[in-house]
Design an enzyme around this catalytic site. Structure first.
Site, PDB file in Angstrom:
ATOM      1  N   ASP A  83       5.239  -0.468   2.054  1.00 12.03           N
ATOM      2  CA  ASP A  83       4.587  -0.947   3.273  1.00 12.03           C
ATOM      3  C   ASP A  83       3.073  -0.985   3.070  1.00 12.03           C
ATOM      4  O   ASP A  83       2.550  -0.364   2.148  1.00 12.03           O
ATOM      5  CB  ASP A  83       4.988  -0.112   4.491  1.00 12.03           C
ATOM      6  N   ASP A  85      -0.917  -0.980   4.604  1.00  8.49           N
ATOM      7  CA  ASP A  85      -1.859  -0.597   5.647  1.00  8.49           C
ATOM      8  C   ASP A  85      -3.183  -1.297   5.361  1.00  8.49           C
ATOM      9  O   ASP A  85      -3.705  -1.209   4.251  1.00  8.49           O
ATOM     10  CB  ASP A  85      -2.062   0.921   5.632  1.00  8.49           C
ATOM     11  N   ASP A 164      -6.625  11.574   5.038  1.00  5.17           N
ATOM     12  CA  ASP A 164      -6.160  12.923   4.691  1.00  5.17           C
ATOM     13  C   ASP A 164      -6.443  13.318   3.243  1.00  5.17           C
ATOM     14  O   ASP A 164      -7.258  14.201   2.985  1.00  5.17           O
ATOM     15  CB  ASP A 164      -4.682  13.116   5.075  1.00  5.17           C
TER      16      ASP A 164
HETATM   17  P1  ATP Z   1       3.684   6.120   2.809  1.00  2.17           P
HETATM   18  O1  ATP Z   1       3.494   4.870   3.621  1.00  2.17           O
HETATM   19  O2  ATP Z   1       4.127   5.904   1.414  1.00  2.17           O
HETATM   20  O3  ATP Z   1       4.455   7.152   3.503  1.00  2.17           O
HETATM   21  P2  ATP Z   1       0.869   6.401   3.284  1.00  2.17           P
HETATM   22  O4  ATP Z   1      -0.176   7.225   2.597  1.00  2.17           O
HETATM   23  O5  ATP Z   1       0.657   4.931   3.301  1.00  2.17           O
HETATM   24  O6  ATP Z   1       2.242   6.785   2.620  1.00  2.17           O
HETATM   25  P3  ATP Z   1       0.908   6.227   6.143  1.00  2.17           P
HETATM   26  O7  ATP Z   1       1.510   7.157   7.118  1.00  2.17           O
HETATM   27  O8  ATP Z   1       1.431   4.850   6.031  1.00  2.17           O
HETATM   28  O9  ATP Z   1       1.013   6.966   4.732  1.00  2.17           O
HETATM   29  O10 ATP Z   1      -0.638   6.206   6.442  1.00  2.17           O
HETATM   30  C1  ATP Z   1      -1.511   5.251   5.859  1.00  2.17           C
HETATM   31  C2  ATP Z   1      -2.848   5.912   5.538  1.00  2.17           C
HETATM   32  O11 ATP Z   1      -3.466   6.380   6.742  1.00  2.17           O
HETATM   33  C3  ATP Z   1      -2.782   7.126   4.651  1.00  2.17           C
HETATM   34  O12 ATP Z   1      -2.737   6.791   3.286  1.00  2.17           O
HETATM   35  C4  ATP Z   1      -4.040   7.869   5.018  1.00  2.17           C
HETATM   36  O13 ATP Z   1      -5.149   7.267   4.406  1.00  2.17           O
HETATM   37  C5  ATP Z   1      -4.123   7.612   6.518  1.00  2.17           C
HETATM   38  N1  ATP Z   1      -3.438   8.663   7.287  1.00  2.17           N
HETATM   39  C6  ATP Z   1      -2.175   8.653   7.733  1.00  2.17           C
HETATM   40  N2  ATP Z   1      -1.874   9.753   8.427  1.00  2.17           N
HETATM   41  C7  ATP Z   1      -2.994  10.500   8.439  1.00  2.17           C
HETATM   42  C8  ATP Z   1      -3.341  11.761   9.011  1.00  2.17           C
HETATM   43  N3  ATP Z   1      -2.447  12.466   9.707  1.00  2.17           N
HETATM   44  N4  ATP Z   1      -4.602  12.202   8.832  1.00  2.17           N
HETATM   45  C9  ATP Z   1      -5.503  11.468   8.136  1.00  2.17           C
HETATM   46  N5  ATP Z   1      -5.232  10.301   7.573  1.00  2.17           N
HETATM   47  C10 ATP Z   1      -4.009   9.799   7.712  1.00  2.17           C
HETATM   48 MG    MG Z   2       1.824   3.499   4.363  1.00  3.04          MG
END
Ligand code: ATP
Ligand code: MG
Length: 465
Positions: A83, A85, A164
């Protein structure tokens, strides 16, 4: 990894930590390390058409547009991202006017979902410092430091340090295909290290779900936690109780249905996080020798199915997770004189309502979960028409799978599972033979393997349901 990558490694003294004070939100801002296209392996071929469409439309409208987070991290690790972002300086309203197929969602954290068929691209506006509130842009923190809202817009540098982990703060620019690294994420990817940006305890207090994310990424990516990122988790684990049950449900699915459930579960246990999410299941694991092996077996089977791209349902996993507490409560009711069937029903009801205080399990999963439990009582009854009714129950397959795991985990003597395996594959003649065999030995198997170990008094109906 790939050529030209190590040159971005920094000496430890140069690390981000050194210029971030303990108050991460007020941390000073760094210039990014910019890695030009020819020096990194991330190409547009890693990205979906939908993600590229969003980036280009924002770019052509004069906004900044970057891919950020998991998709860049995973591409750098040689994994195909699932996915995407997008981060931009356009506000949610501005994004919405650019895409007809879009919706602003969230209150705590407002973002835009842009939909293309089944694919959803998440577009977030750069977050700024919470102190800069004005107008309808708000950031709110509780007295304990919990971030209640985070909707203050800022620039890309400010956005980066509010993310994060360092490995999640890598931005891919659609303007020149370079990667902007604000937090030494690239060297942490190379060292397979998960490191929170800023002061770990502060960042966990702002959002305790980051503790679950740490464990999730460690399990999924096979990374280790940097000692400073790891250190506060045990002590701060109880903060998870502040998180709304609906948000935790989403996190649980990502933790257990991401294809690395067994490893993730072990880490949750190791850091004292599991008992904050499933307190009764954790208690049952202390009392029943088979309860933890049962959960591990259910997670292993889920991981296998995901690897084989077969469907999985949270109902089955929750049924296995909570079967230990259901059995403890049922035994207590039976001890008090209640017959088995109502005892199981009362136990199921109580376990679910206690669990819902922590994690909301939607009805579409909790109802089938109860069916799977009820069927555990029907599977040993193999006389007459009942057998066929059981066989035709829509949850038969899941219930049979749970039965096999109960035998494998040592809760039950093996035998009943084999009988049902044979019955399912038998023709009519063979089925009759199998039923006659039960008639000759009605007690059959499916009996508890040994007396339950009990280290404390049985729990009565203590009215917390
Ligand atoms: P995946 O989609 O593989 O689970 P991801 O890192 O993309 O991993 P997402 O939940 O899609 O996780 O979040 C996208 C981005 O937003 C993260 O990579 C991070 O930069 C930021 N992010 C998400 N949740 C948090 C949080 N609780 N605190 C700070 N930053 C966050
Ligand atoms: Mg993601």
């Amino acid at each position: 990894m790939f050529k030209g990558f190590t040159r971005f490694l920094q000496s430890p003294g140069e690390r981000l930590k050194s210029f971030f004070g303990p108050d991460s939100a007020a941390a000073s801002l760094s210039e990014p390390r910019i890695i030009p296209r020819q020096e990194h392996p991330v190409s547009r071929q890693h990205f979906s058409d939908a993600a590229l469409k969003v980036l280009y439309r924002l770019h052509n409208a004069g906004y900044q547009a970057y891919l950020v987070g998991g998709c860049i991290r995973d591409s750098l690790l040689g994994r195909m991202p699932k996915d995407f972002d997008v981060a931009t300086d356009a506000t949610p309203e501005e994004v919405k006017t650019l895409f007809r197929n879009s919706r602003i969602i969230g209150r705590r954290f407002r973002i835009v979902h842009v939909r293309f068929g089944r694919e959803v691209i998440e577009v977030t506006t750069f977050r700024g410092k919470p102190g800069d509130d004005h107008g309808d842009q708000i950031a709110q923190q509780s007295d304990e430091g919990l971030l209640l809202r985070d909707n203050v817009w800022g620039n890309i540098q400010e956005d980066a340090i509010r993310r994060d982990f360092t490995i999640n703060a890598l931005y891919y620019s659609i303007a020149d295909f370079s990667i902007h690294d604000f937090a030494n994420g690239i060297s942490d990817i190379e060292a397979r290290t998960l490191r929170l940006i800023g002061d770990p305890a502060t960042r966990y207090r702002e959002d305790p779900v980051r503790m679950l994310r740490a464990v999730r990424f460690a399990g999924k990516l096979d990374f280790h936690l940097d000692p400073a990122t790891e250190a506060p988790i045990r002590e701060l684990a109880p903060l998870l109780m502040q998180i709304p049950p609906a948000r935790l449900f989403d996190e649980i699915l990502k933790l257990f249905m991401g294809g690395h459930g067994v490893e993730t579960f072990r880490l949750l246990r190791q850091y004292g996080l599991f008992e904050m999410l499933f307190p009764e299941a954790a208690e049952a694991m202390d009392e029943l020798p088979w309860a933890e092996p049962l959960v591990e077996a259910a997670l292993a089977s889920t991981d296998r199915r995901i690897a084989e791209e077969r469907p999985v349902t949270p109902a089955f996993l929750f049924a296995a997770l909570l079967w230990g507490p259901v059995q403890l409560r049922q035994a207590a009711h039976e001890h008090g004189g209640m017959p088995p069937i109502p005892a199981l029903q009362a136990a199921s009801q109580q376990v679910i309502s206690r669990q819902l205080q922590h994690i909301s399990i939607p009805k579409r999963f909790s109802l089938p979960m109860r069916d799977i439990w009820d069927l555990q009582q029907r599977l040993p009854m193999r006389r007459g028409r009942r057998v066929f009714q059981t066989r035709e129950h829509p949850r038969f397959r899941a219930a049979y799978d749970l039965l096999l795991l109960r035998e494998a985990a040592g809760e039950l003597e093996p035998g009943l599972g084999d009988w049902w395996t044979a019955f399912q594959h038998a023709d009519e003649h063979e089925q009759r033979r199998l039923l006659d065999k039960v008639g000759a030995n009605p007690a059959g198997s499916g009996a508890p393997r040994k007396r339950r170990r009990r280290r404390r008094k049985p729990r009565g109906d203590n009215g917390d349901a």
